[in-house]
Enzyme design. Sequence first.
Site, PDB file in Angstrom:
ATOM      1  N   SER A 155       0.847  -1.190   0.000  1.00  0.00           N
ATOM      2  CA  SER A 155       0.000   0.000   0.000  1.00  0.00           C
ATOM      3  C   SER A 155       0.881   1.237   0.000  1.00  0.00           C
ATOM      4  CB  SER A 155      -0.896   0.015   1.245  1.00  0.00           C
ATOM      5  OG  SER A 155      -1.484   1.289   1.456  1.00  0.00           O
ATOM      6  N   TYR A 181      -0.236  -0.431  10.665  1.00  0.00           N
ATOM      7  CA  TYR A 181      -0.608  -0.823   9.303  1.00  0.00           C
ATOM      8  C   TYR A 181       0.513  -0.487   8.329  1.00  0.00           C
ATOM      9  CZ  TYR A 181      -3.130  -1.035   4.866  1.00  0.00           C
ATOM     10  OH  TYR A 181      -3.513  -1.342   3.577  1.00  0.00           O
TER      11      TYR A 181
END
Length: 309
Positions: A155, A181
Site C-alpha cells: 500500500s 498498518y
Amino acid sequence: MTGSGFTAQSTAAEVVGGIDLTGRRAVVTGAASGIGLETARALAGAGAEVTLAVRDTAAGERAAAGIASGGAGRVLVAPLDLADQRSVAAFAAAWHGPLHVLVNNAGVMMTPQTRTPEGWELQFATNHLGHFALATRLHPALAAAGRARVVSLSSVAHLRSPVHFDDVHFHDRPYDAGLAYAQSKTANVLFAVEAGRRWAADGVTVNAVHPGAVLGTNLSRHLTREALDAAASGGRTFKTPQQGAATVVYVATAPGLERVAGRYFEDCAEAHRHIPGTSGGVADHALDPDAAALLWRMSLDCLAADVRG
C-alpha cells in the site's frame, strides 16, 4: 522494462485480455470480496484453476459461484485464517501439485490494538507473518511449477513507516493503528525483495503491488465514518475493485515480467522512487536489502518460537 500500455484506469479484465492461463493453478487469499474477488475473477476468466483462500468459506462459496457463473475456469474454496498459524499450516499441507500464482491479497487495516495468541500485533501478524508462513510453506509447490509468480499486496501507506525491528509488536511504544498498518505494508515489500532474491534460482519471482485506493471494501471496515468521509472528500482519486485488481493481475500474468523480481508496482507499471513531499512511488526503506534480509530472519525466528511454544 518497457511500458505496459495500461493505466490507473485499466481493469483486471483488460489487463488479462488475450492471455491464456489454461493449465495454471492460482491461490488468492482474501478472495471472497473486493480486490481479491476481482483478481480471482480475472485469473479464472483467463482459464486458470483458482483457489479462493478465505476465512469465511460460506462467503467464499458464494464468490466462487458468482465467478463460475461467468463461464470461467475451475474455482475452488479452502479455509485460511492468516492470523492463525495452525490454519496456515493446514492449508499448505492440504495443497498438492504445482502452484503457478500465489496472490497474497488478504489483510486487515487500522484495527484496534489486538494480539494473536503468540503475542504478535494483529496487523503485522496477518498482513506479513501469515503470508510469509504461507508462501514459505508453499515454496516447494511454487518451485515445482516452473516460472511461478508471487504477488505481495502492499500500500502507499508503506511510506509512513519502516519496520521497527526493535519493537515490531508495540510492546514498548504506544500503539498507533496507522503506523502498525504502515509497518506491515513495508514488510510486504521487503518480503518481495528478499524472497525474490532467495527464490530466483527456483524460477519463482516475487513482486509487491500497490493496488490503489479503493473505498467500500472489507479492508476499510475498521475506519470510522469520519475517516471515510475525510478520505472521500480529500481530493484523492479512487479506483473500483476491478481497477484495483488490475496491477495485481498485471504482475501475476504479464509476459514481460517472467524474470522480474523484488520490485514494487503501481498503476500497472514499476513505481518510481518516492520523493519526500510528493505522493506515490516506493520508499527507500521498503527496498533496503539489509532490512529485507533482517525481516526474513526475524520472521523465521517468530515462526520457530511459535512451533517451539
